[in-house]
Write an enzyme that holds these catalytic residues in place. Structure first.
Site, PDB file in Angstrom:
ATOM      1  N   GLY A  25      44.408  41.731  37.671  1.00  0.00           N
ATOM      2  CA  GLY A  25      44.638  40.393  37.134  1.00  0.00           C
ATOM      3  C   GLY A  25      43.418  39.517  37.310  1.00  0.00           C
ATOM      4  O   GLY A  25      42.559  39.788  38.147  1.00  0.00           O
ATOM      5  N   ARG A  26      43.351  38.460  36.508  1.00  0.00           N
ATOM      6  CA  ARG A  26      42.253  37.507  36.636  1.00  0.00           C
ATOM      7  C   ARG A  26      42.737  36.137  36.200  1.00  0.00           C
ATOM      8  O   ARG A  26      43.635  35.990  35.387  1.00  0.00           O
ATOM      9  CB  ARG A  26      41.037  37.936  35.819  1.00  0.00           C
ATOM     10  CG  ARG A  26      41.249  37.995  34.310  1.00  0.00           C
ATOM     11  CD  ARG A  26      39.935  38.255  33.571  1.00  0.00           C
ATOM     12  NE  ARG A  26      39.252  39.432  34.066  1.00  0.00           N
ATOM     13  CZ  ARG A  26      37.983  39.446  34.451  1.00  0.00           C
ATOM     14  NH1 ARG A  26      37.270  38.344  34.394  1.00  0.00           N
ATOM     15  NH2 ARG A  26      37.419  40.556  34.885  1.00  0.00           N
ATOM     16  N   GLY A  27      42.103  35.121  36.773  1.00  0.00           N
ATOM     17  CA  GLY A  27      42.427  33.754  36.419  1.00  0.00           C
ATOM     18  C   GLY A  27      41.162  32.947  36.254  1.00  0.00           C
ATOM     19  O   GLY A  27      40.062  33.499  36.128  1.00  0.00           O
ATOM     20  N   SER A  28      41.298  31.627  36.282  1.00  0.00           N
ATOM     21  CA  SER A  28      40.148  30.756  36.085  1.00  0.00           C
ATOM     22  C   SER A  28      39.167  30.822  37.242  1.00  0.00           C
ATOM     23  O   SER A  28      37.980  30.548  37.071  1.00  0.00           O
ATOM     24  CB  SER A  28      40.618  29.299  35.925  1.00  0.00           C
ATOM     25  OG  SER A  28      41.462  29.168  34.811  1.00  0.00           O
ATOM     26  N   TYR A  29      39.656  31.180  38.432  1.00  0.00           N
ATOM     27  CA  TYR A  29      38.820  31.096  39.615  1.00  0.00           C
ATOM     28  C   TYR A  29      38.389  32.440  40.183  1.00  0.00           C
ATOM     29  O   TYR A  29      37.434  32.506  40.951  1.00  0.00           O
ATOM     30  CB  TYR A  29      39.549  30.299  40.710  1.00  0.00           C
ATOM     31  CG  TYR A  29      39.849  28.890  40.309  1.00  0.00           C
ATOM     32  CD1 TYR A  29      38.830  28.036  39.920  1.00  0.00           C
ATOM     33  CD2 TYR A  29      41.155  28.412  40.294  1.00  0.00           C
ATOM     34  CE1 TYR A  29      39.092  26.735  39.549  1.00  0.00           C
ATOM     35  CE2 TYR A  29      41.421  27.108  39.916  1.00  0.00           C
ATOM     36  CZ  TYR A  29      40.392  26.268  39.549  1.00  0.00           C
ATOM     37  OH  TYR A  29      40.661  24.978  39.177  1.00  0.00           O
ATOM     38  N   GLY A  30      39.084  33.502  39.894  1.00  0.00           N
ATOM     39  CA  GLY A  30      38.721  34.766  40.505  1.00  0.00           C
ATOM     40  C   GLY A  30      39.387  35.954  39.849  1.00  0.00           C
ATOM     41  O   GLY A  30      40.118  35.820  38.862  1.00  0.00           O
ATOM     42  N   ASP A  50      51.249  23.575  42.257  1.00  0.00           N
ATOM     43  CA  ASP A  50      51.095  24.369  41.028  1.00  0.00           C
ATOM     44  C   ASP A  50      52.153  25.466  40.971  1.00  0.00           C
ATOM     45  O   ASP A  50      51.851  26.620  40.670  1.00  0.00           O
ATOM     46  CB  ASP A  50      49.690  24.977  40.952  1.00  0.00           C
ATOM     47  CG  ASP A  50      49.346  25.483  39.548  1.00  0.00           C
ATOM     48  OD1 ASP A  50      50.025  25.060  38.586  1.00  0.00           O
ATOM     49  OD2 ASP A  50      48.410  26.292  39.411  1.00  0.00           O
TER      50      ASP A  50
END
Length: 398
Positions: free
Chosen positions: A12-17, A225
């Site tokens: 998985g990936r998101g905006s920060y890592g 969040d």
């Protein structure tokens, strides 16, 4: 790194890592390893908040993601475990000064001299695997088939992904690696929407989320969040075990009495469809904003209400208000900020994803309306939720 953990693949990936699946070398236990690049002081502040909050939970609640350890990367080929209770002073200084601060040369030199060639090579292989996994992820094109209504106006708050090349240099702290428990069921969206609707399963999820948020608020942690993306699922023989995760936007209170309704925040943060009205309006807010987010999630889980946000193709759990003749979707918090007297229709009478579970009963509907009240003080406290949910579910079973 490989003396402690083995990195396997990106999950998985998101905006920060980026998050990878890995294993503990000695025990073979599966773990999730999140890489957080330290190239920007604003992002570093979020990383340290996440680390601090996860340390505070200290594996003490089954429904909150457990942190096994943290590794600090202070060179292209240099990784070391971070001692419990300690924060890298250069990272803290970076946050305070608003610019990335170099690690002390003596510390970096001593660390490099003390490492064996095997660890150096392991770090290099880890970096190579990271780059390979990231490149492979960029080539994947995920398409979702869904008849779910999509939001027709681009209102989502976009977060900029950090660039690792903004602050190059071998003496910089390049990344934090958080080693956490691995959840094989994915996030709450993926897990529930891949299953046939099941009322008992939904009730189990809602009760566990109540317990988790009560625990966090009891520690003085406001998540800020809460959404299905930030709830992970472990699949067990007794049913799903949910884990509240992603504490990058969380805040810890210094109040001695733990009364989070007196701790006010001003930063507008969160995700559109789960943000409380007071956050939408740019007002100061308290931990009761978490209760609103939880109410949106509960409503979506219990009725299997889904959305597809503009710019995405992935179906996700979330409640909304239909506006205008075209029926474009509006977040509940935004709608209530514009009209505090808006009457929400629970159970929802609009089209929802098939096949549907039974609608919540009168007591649960009343509780949902309380959680989604435009006035934060009218919402129940986190430590009151679980008892009210259990009472409402008992009434439904009778």
């Amino acid at each position: 790194m490989e003396e402690l953990y083995t990195l396997e693949k990106e999950v998985g990936r998101g905006s920060y890592g980026v998050v990878f699946e890995g294993h503990m070398t000695k025990t073979g236990q599966r773990v999730a390893i999140k890489r957080l690049p330290c190239s920007n002081p604003e992002y570093i502040e979020l990383y340290l908040q996440e680390l601090w909050a996860m340390r505070a939970t200290a594996k003490n609640h089954v429904n909150v993601i457990a942190l096994h350890g943290c590794l600090l990367q202070n060179g292209p080929r240099s990784l070391k475990p971070l001692k419990p209770g300690k924060l890298p002073l250069s990272l803290v200084e970076s946050v305070l000064k608003g610019g990335v601060v170099e690690a002390p040369k003596s510390q970096d030199h001593e660390h490099i001299q003390s490492n064996s060639q095997r660890r150096t090579n392991s770090a290099a292989r880890l970096q190579d695997r990271t780059n390979t996994a990231q490149a492979r992820a960029k080539l994947q094109d995920k398409a979702a088939e869904s008849a779910t209504p999509s939001r027709s106006q681009n209102r989502a708050r976009k977060r900029l992904a950090p660039r690792e090349d903004e602050q190059p240099g071998p003496l910089r702290y390049l990344a934090l690696w958080l080693v956490m428990e691995y959840c094989d069921g994915g996030d709450l969206n993926h897990y529930l929407l891949s299953q046939t609707p099941n009322e008992q399963r939904n009730h189990r999820v809602v009760l566990q989320l109540c317990s988790a948020v009560a625990f966090l608020h009891g520690l003085g942690i406001t998540h800020r969040d809460l959404k299905p993306d930030n709830v992970l699922v472990c699949v067990t023989s007794k049913g799903p075990v949910v884990k509240v995760a992603d504490f990058g936007l969380s805040k810890m209170s210094g109040l001695a009495d733990g009364d989070l309704t007196r701790q006010h925040f001003s930063s507008t943060c969160g995700s559109d469809f789960y943000m409380a009205p007071e956050v939408w309006g740019g007002l100061t807010y308290t931990a009761q904003a978490d209760i609103f987010s939880l109410g949106v999630m509960f409503w979506a889980v219990l009725e299997r209400i889904t959305i597809v946000e503009e710019g995405t193709s992935q179906e996700q759990l979330g409640a909304y208000v239909c506006k205008g003749r075209s029926g474009w979707l509006m977040p509940l918090g935004e709608a209530l900020w514009e009209n505090a007297d808006l009457q929400l229709s629970i159970p929802m009478k609009f089209k929802r994803a098939p096949s549907l579970p039974p609608p919540p009963g009168p007591s649960m509907c009343s509780l949902l309306l309380d959680m989604l009240a435009s006035d934060p003080d009218a919402r129940p406290l986190a430590n009151q939720l679980e008892a009210r949910v259990r009472s409402a579910l008992r009434e439904e079973s009778h």
